[in-house]
Write a protein that holds these residues in place. Structure first.
Motif, PDB file in Angstrom:
ATOM      1  N   GLU A  33      -9.670  -1.041  -4.192  1.00  0.00           N
ATOM      2  CA  GLU A  33      -9.748  -1.126  -2.749  1.00  0.00           C
ATOM      3  C   GLU A  33     -10.808  -2.202  -2.304  1.00  0.00           C
ATOM      4  O   GLU A  33     -11.743  -2.420  -3.223  1.00  0.00           O
ATOM      5  CB  GLU A  33      -9.627   0.049  -2.034  1.00  0.00           C
ATOM      6  N   ALA A  76      -2.674  -0.947  -8.488  1.00  0.00           N
ATOM      7  CA  ALA A  76      -2.456  -0.616  -9.922  1.00  0.00           C
ATOM      8  C   ALA A  76      -1.478  -1.548 -10.747  1.00  0.00           C
ATOM      9  O   ALA A  76      -1.800  -2.125 -11.660  1.00  0.00           O
ATOM     10  CB  ALA A  76      -2.345   0.618 -10.418  1.00  0.00           C
ATOM     11  N   GLU A  77      -0.427  -1.573 -10.092  1.00  0.00           N
ATOM     12  CA  GLU A  77       0.618  -2.241 -10.752  1.00  0.00           C
ATOM     13  C   GLU A  77       0.301  -3.659 -10.844  1.00  0.00           C
ATOM     14  O   GLU A  77       0.440  -4.537 -11.893  1.00  0.00           O
ATOM     15  CB  GLU A  77       2.040  -1.935 -10.013  1.00  0.00           C
TER      16      GLU A  77
HETATM   17  N1  THU Z   1      -1.228   1.921  -4.317  1.00  0.00           N
HETATM   18  C1  THU Z   1      -0.963   1.578  -5.670  1.00  0.00           C
HETATM   19  O1  THU Z   1      -1.943   1.159  -6.116  1.00  0.00           O
HETATM   20  N2  THU Z   1       0.320   1.419  -6.310  1.00  0.00           N
HETATM   21  C2  THU Z   1       1.208   1.963  -5.385  1.00  0.00           C
HETATM   22  O2  THU Z   1       2.399   1.994  -6.255  1.00  0.00           O
HETATM   23  C3  THU Z   1       1.118   2.616  -4.165  1.00  0.00           C
HETATM   24  C4  THU Z   1      -0.276   2.311  -3.621  1.00  0.00           C
HETATM   25  C5  THU Z   1      -2.737   1.980  -3.711  1.00  0.00           C
HETATM   26  C6  THU Z   1      -3.035   0.995  -2.799  1.00  0.00           C
HETATM   27  C7  THU Z   1      -4.048   1.797  -2.000  1.00  0.00           C
HETATM   28  O3  THU Z   1      -5.350   1.552  -2.808  1.00  0.00           O
HETATM   29  C8  THU Z   1      -3.763   3.170  -2.148  1.00  0.00           C
HETATM   30  O4  THU Z   1      -2.893   3.122  -3.235  1.00  0.00           O
HETATM   31  C9  THU Z   1      -3.172   3.555  -0.960  1.00  0.00           C
HETATM   32  O5  THU Z   1      -2.135   2.988  -0.421  1.00  0.00           O
END
Ligand code: THU
Length: 151
Positions: free
Chosen positions: A47, A57-58
């Protein structure tokens, strides 16, 4: 995909939670991306104080792999939860689904959502992104460039 490989991917995704940088949402996400060659690339969400530069993450996992020349993928495993506690399945956001669409065959690419080593669900990209738009939809441009009809 056999059970052992799926469990290994879940372990890699869970191990990523400790690297998640999520001071604003406290929602930690870990991903493990399996290449066609059997290698696993990992990723966590990262973030930012300005919010919009945040990366899921993906996409971290995809961009790590693509930046090393890898573009052929079999599956991705995703885990996530508030403070890293895995109570529910964390499904990829729309932007990440679109990034998958760029590099993966929507019919065969698997998305494994897990809450523990034993508890998981598997979807294809086509199931979670029906009627997706990808590189194949633009291939008509190559034809146009070839016969000069783009000019
Ligand atoms: N987020 C991911 O990294 N992957 C997901 O599949 C859903 C959301 C993260 C983005 C953000 O840092 C946090 O989760 C809340 O949305």
């Amino acid at each position: 995909m056999n059970k052992e490989l799926i469990e290994e991917m879940i372990r890699f995704a869970i191990a990523q939670l400790k690297f998640s940088y999520a001071p604003y949402s406290s929602f930690k996400v870990g991903a493990a991306l399996l290449t066609q060659n059997g290698k696993i690339y990992t990723g966590c969400n990262i973030e930012n104080a300005a919010y919009t530069p945040s990366n899921c993450a993906e996409r971290t996992a995809f961009f790590k792999a693509v930046s090393e020349g890898i573009r052929a993928f079999k599956a991705i495993c995703i885990v996530g939860g508030k403070d890293g506690v895995l109570t529910e399945y964390t499904a990829p956001c729309g932007v990440c689904r679109q990034v998958m669409m760029e590099f993966c065959d929507p019919v065969t690419f698997k998305i494994i959502l897990a809450t523990s080593i034993e508890q998981y669900k598997i979807y294809t990209l086509n199931e979670i992104l029906p009627l997706g738009f990808g590189p194949a939809n633009l291939s008509y441009m190559e034809e146009m460039i070839k016969d000069g009809t783009d000019r």
